[in-house]
Write an enzyme that holds these catalytic residues in place. Sequence first.
Site, mmCIF file in Angstrom:
data_model
loop_
_atom_site.group_PDB
_atom_site.id
_atom_site.type_symbol
_atom_site.label_atom_id
_atom_site.label_comp_id
_atom_site.label_asym_id
_atom_site.label_seq_id
_atom_site.Cartn_x
_atom_site.Cartn_y
_atom_site.Cartn_z
ATOM 1 N N GLY A 15 1.446 -0.837 -0.120
ATOM 2 C CA GLY A 15 -0.035 0.111 0.108
ATOM 3 C C GLY A 15 0.769 1.175 0.101
ATOM 4 O O GLY A 15 2.325 1.367 0.018
ATOM 5 N N ASN A 16 0.211 2.217 0.188
ATOM 6 C CA ASN A 16 1.534 3.654 -0.081
ATOM 7 C C ASN A 16 0.231 4.765 1.192
ATOM 8 O O ASN A 16 -0.410 4.405 2.340
ATOM 9 C CB ASN A 16 1.085 4.301 -1.064
ATOM 10 C CG ASN A 16 -0.491 4.592 -1.683
ATOM 11 O OD1 ASN A 16 -1.057 5.581 -1.373
ATOM 12 N ND2 ASN A 16 -0.861 4.112 -2.963
ATOM 13 N N ARG A 17 0.804 5.311 1.848
ATOM 14 C CA ARG A 17 0.646 6.628 2.530
ATOM 15 C C ARG A 17 -0.999 7.990 1.935
ATOM 16 O O ARG A 17 -0.905 8.527 2.965
ATOM 17 C CB ARG A 17 1.978 7.271 2.931
ATOM 18 C CG ARG A 17 2.583 6.498 4.043
ATOM 19 C CD ARG A 17 3.666 6.787 4.327
ATOM 20 N NE ARG A 17 4.322 7.951 4.872
ATOM 21 C CZ ARG A 17 4.807 7.736 6.436
ATOM 22 N NH1 ARG A 17 5.488 7.084 6.895
ATOM 23 N NH2 ARG A 17 4.967 8.631 7.037
#
Length: 233
Positions: A33-35
């Site tokens: 995932g990412n932030r």
Amino acid sequence: AKPNALPRDLEGVRVVVSAGGTREPLDPVRFLGNRSSGKQGYALARVAAQRGAEVTLVAAHTAALPDPAGAHVVSVSTAAELQVAMEDAAAEADVVVMAAAVADFRPAERAECKIKKQGDGSAPTVTLTRNPDILAGLAQRRRPGQILVGFAAETGDEHGSVLDHGRIKLKRKGVDLLVLNAVGEGRAFEVDENTGWLLSPSGLEQRIPLGAKSELAATVWDAVAELVRAQGR
Ligand code: CTP
Ligand code: CA
């Protein structure tokens, strides 16, 4: 724009905004995932609705955020799902804004069962594969007059400044507007304030001052409204 003094300059304009960040599953319990929090995309959707637009918000992992008033929200998880939802919604839209952080890569295989540790102490190797460029695909199937807005989060490096990278991405993506954010040092992600530039193929390089994400949203919609007006709509 002052609160309570928002223009109604997007009345009847059909907009689609993507927000949040995709998750690419490794197995039933794990993902890449990412932030991205989704806050910038939500601010864009909220402000567009306040200015009279018909808003569809395609949201990837934004559970912490309340639905913007008046927006039709479609929830997705992976880049593949985001692509389907965006192509669907874009087919009936006047303006498409890609604010979501799309994973560039996904695990080439998704394990059916939870990946277990191996008894010999070894670690598994994860092979990644490229995800499609959703924005490029939207640019290819763009309806006549449809306005496309992209985002880019860049750092300066040995190849050029943040602005240099933004100018290249503007061309490569074929968008009408590119919102360029300088990232690193705690900027842009998971915070309420954002700063950068608004770039267009006609040479616009408008500095966006540090301010609330709703202010950046207002700047973007000002520019979009001008493009809509220029089309004589
Ligand atoms: N984007 C997209 N599909 C992807 C990756 C990005 O639609 N697979 C969109 C983003 O939503 C954003 C714009 O493209 O609006 C720029 O994203 P960015 O990650 O900066 O661009 P990339 O083409 O992925 O380039 P980079 O290698 O710098 O990450
Ligand atoms: Ca990327």
